[in-house]
Enzyme design. Structure first.
Site, PDB file in Angstrom:
ATOM      1  N   THR A  88      43.061  44.978  47.333  1.00 24.16           N
ATOM      2  CA  THR A  88      41.698  44.452  47.292  1.00 24.16           C
ATOM      3  C   THR A  88      41.675  42.931  47.143  1.00 24.16           C
ATOM      4  O   THR A  88      40.621  42.308  47.274  1.00 24.16           O
ATOM      5  CB  THR A  88      40.922  45.097  46.125  1.00 24.16           C
ATOM      6  OG1 THR A  88      41.810  45.212  45.009  1.00 24.16           O
ATOM      7  CG2 THR A  88      40.415  46.467  46.501  1.00 24.16           C
ATOM      8  N   GLU A  89      42.812  42.337  46.823  1.00 18.37           N
ATOM      9  CA  GLU A  89      42.898  40.875  46.709  1.00 18.37           C
ATOM     10  C   GLU A  89      44.331  40.438  46.868  1.00 18.37           C
ATOM     11  O   GLU A  89      45.233  41.029  46.268  1.00 18.37           O
ATOM     12  CB  GLU A  89      42.464  40.401  45.312  1.00 18.37           C
ATOM     13  CG  GLU A  89      40.996  40.327  45.106  1.00 18.37           C
ATOM     14  CD  GLU A  89      40.648  39.745  43.736  1.00 18.37           C
ATOM     15  OE1 GLU A  89      41.386  38.878  43.236  1.00 18.37           O
ATOM     16  OE2 GLU A  89      39.637  40.182  43.189  1.00 18.37           O
ATOM     17  N   ASN A  90      44.529  39.409  47.667  1.00 20.67           N
ATOM     18  CA  ASN A  90      45.832  38.734  47.740  1.00 20.67           C
ATOM     19  C   ASN A  90      45.594  37.432  48.493  1.00 20.67           C
ATOM     20  O   ASN A  90      44.951  37.419  49.529  1.00 20.67           O
ATOM     21  CB  ASN A  90      46.853  39.618  48.480  1.00 20.67           C
ATOM     22  CG  ASN A  90      48.205  38.943  48.631  1.00 20.67           C
ATOM     23  OD1 ASN A  90      48.672  38.711  49.751  1.00 20.67           O
ATOM     24  ND2 ASN A  90      48.828  38.617  47.539  1.00 20.67           N
TER      25      ASN A  90
END
Ligand code: NOJ
Length: 558
Positions: free
Chosen positions: A401-403
């Site tokens: 969901t985030e990187n």
């Protein structure tokens, strides 16, 4: 040495296979893989007091002097509230499969409570956003809580310190399912609850800025886990059969690698690092209870401090079974890695989440560190983390969901080769993990735009698009990584080394021309000032002077 030699390490019961070299593509992997970008409401929307929106704890926190770098606020930010159509066009051009964004709770429930007042204008904003995404075949992935609690709930009850948040959050979530759920199939209850608990209630660096050391974070996490479970059950019982969506939680964790892999104490310290980070939330939602090592350490230290009970709250047996298994998919946010070694914190030194872990964190000074102070690029840690999740929690479905990676505010170079490198290396490690059987279904680059980076204000830029915050129109300019990510998406990974080089070359060519546009921007800003301030002022002065002159003539004639 770390990525090679330690690669065979087996601890915490998960075994490691030697990393395949080279770059990897996903062709041949069954099932569509979803590529997207992310954002959150407070970081991008602006319009903090517009169209009936209530105030959130972040509005209040950012307005206090001394809390945010340069006392900046998210009052305007990227003006995403007004510019979402432009932003969707950017996404369309990148051929994204999904867009992850969050709903501002006080924008639709200004006082936090459903029984008081529903702000239909806020509902309409999200409805329009969702509709336009769907028209463009971009799947909306919605986070219900990305940190902006309605201020009323903080003032009345103490926010997440109070168990009553569970019902308030459930009502809010239920309203979202009711209004948007026929169109939205991916829901995330909480974004990075670690940060809410530790930075919001332990260190006070984030809203609501409380420093309840040694207890605040644990209590907050306890209530968040219960709230998550309740909302999962609400969806499961009331909405799932009609709406057929999935609901999960998004946990963010760094990887922790033992400094010395032949030292049992370092290995255990690294395990504690991960259990106190990811396991704190993941173990309850997958297995029904906190990690054993957290219970042991916090319990023992609480005893040494003369407390009658552990500072870590306890789940009752029926709560454990209620919480266990409340994830259809795990959202995973990941940015960086630490080396970890054993370090004793004597209990007399005051309680804190950090002291409870009995460890020290180290970094390798050779790791690239282009932006945020904490963010070192260590791609191999990502694959370790993905393997860990697979082996610890029964190979769950994962959505990254985030990187992503930041650069400093002062950097106005759109040719962000360090970001292209970061994406290439991290995505490649993820693709290798997928090929080795980790069940990752999607990847979300953080973030679409440069935006308000919490206590760092606008000083750290995570965007694929550069936003010129000095200009009142908040124009967006593509960094080189936009084109690069676009290529990764269209190739479902990396075809071969040669092609990668050509992507980089082309991306660098386009960013040079955007750089020129950006360089011309102060000029545009200047011209705007001429048309909007100087010309009207001169005209008004002329009119006034002519009036005075006219009066003067009139007096002389009379
Ligand atoms: C995690 C948070 O969820 C997000 O809001 C933030 O921008 C990134 N980390 C980068 O720090």
């Amino acid at each position: 040495a770390a990525s090679g030699g330690l690669a065979m390490l087996g601890w915490l019961g998960f075994s490691w296979t030697a990393p395949p070299g080279g770059v990897v593509a996903l062709w041949g992997i069954p099932g569509g893989f979803s590529w997207g970008v992310g954002s959150s409401a407070y970081q991008t929307e602006g319009a903090w007091n517009v169209d009936g929106k209530g105030v959130s704890i972040w509005d209040v926190f950012a307005h206090k002097k001394g809390k945010i770098s340069s006392n900046e606020t998210g009052d305007l930010s990227c003006e995403g509230y007004y510019k979402f159509k432009d932003d969707i066009n950017l996404m369309k051009d990148m051929k994204l499969n999904h867009y992850r964004f969050s709903i501002s709770w006080p924008r639709i429930l200004p006082s936090g409570s459903k029984s008081e007042y529903i702000n239909e204008k806020g509902i309409k904003y999200y409805d329009d956003l969702i509709n336009m995404l769907l028209e463009n075949r971009i799947t909306p992935v919605i986070t219900l809580y990305h940190w902006d609690l309605p201020q009323v709930l903080q003032e009345k009850y103490g926010g997440w310190q109070n168990i009553s948040m569970v019902n308030y959050f459930n009502d809010f979530a239920n309203l979202c399912f009711e209004r948007f759920g026929n169109k939205v199939k991916y829901w995330i209850t909480f974004n990075n609850p670690w940060s809410v608990a530790v930075e919001g209630y332990e260190t006070g660096e984030h809203a609501p800025g409380l420093k309840l050391r040694g207890t605040g974070a644990y209590k907050t996490a306890h209530h968040i886990i219960k709230a998550h479970a309740k909302v999962w059950h609400t969806y499961d019982m009331k909405w799932r059969s009609k709406q057929k969506g999935l609901i999960g939680i998004s946990l963010t964790a760094d990887w922790g690698e033992p400094v010395d892999v032949s030292n049992q104490k370092d290995i255990e310290a690294a395990e504690r690092y991960i259990q106190f980070y990811l396991g704190w939330f993941a173990a309850p939602v997958f297995n029904g209870d906190y990690p054993q090592v957290m219970k042991e350490y916090i319990g023992r230290k609480s005893g040494q401090q003369g407390l009658g009970a552990s500072r870590l709250p306890v789940f009752l047996p029926q709560e454990k079974s209620y919480i266990k298994g409340t994830v259809d998919f795990l959202g995973l946010g990941h940015y960086t890695t630490r080396y970890v070694t054993q370090k004793n914190y004597p209990s007399g030194l005051g309680d804190s989440y950090f002291a409870d872990r009995d460890l020290a964190e180290l970094v390798d000074p050779r790791w690239p560190d282009p932006g945020s102070e904490w963010l070192y690029s260590v791609p191999w840690g990502f694959r370790r983390l993905l393997n860990f999740v697979k082996s610890q929690y029964g190979n769950p479905m994962i959505y990254v969901t985030e990187n992503g990676v930041s650069e400093k505010m002062l950097c106005t170079d759109l040719c962000d080769d360090w970001r292209m490198q970061y994406f290439k290396d991290y995505i490649n490690e993820m693709l290798k993990a997928i090929k080795a059987g980790v069940n990752v279904k999607g990847y979300t680059a953080w973030s679409l735009l440069d935006s308000f980076e919490w206590d760092e204000g606008f000083s750290e830029r995570f965007g694929l698009y550069f936003v010129d915050f000095r200009n009142k129109n908040k124009p967006r300019y593509p960094k080189a990584s936009v084109l690069y990510y676009k290529r990764i998406i269209s190739s479902n990974g990396f075809p071969n080394q040669r092609e990668l080089e050509s992507w980089k070359r082309k991306a660098t060519e386009t960013c040079s021309s955007s750089n020129q546009l950006l360089a011309a921007d102060p000029l545009i800003g200047h011209m705007e000032m001429v048309t909007e301030i100087v010309i009207p002022t001169v005209c008004t002065l002329c009119i006034l002077l002519s009036a005075v002159f006219f009066l003067f003539l009139l007096r002389r004639c009379l």
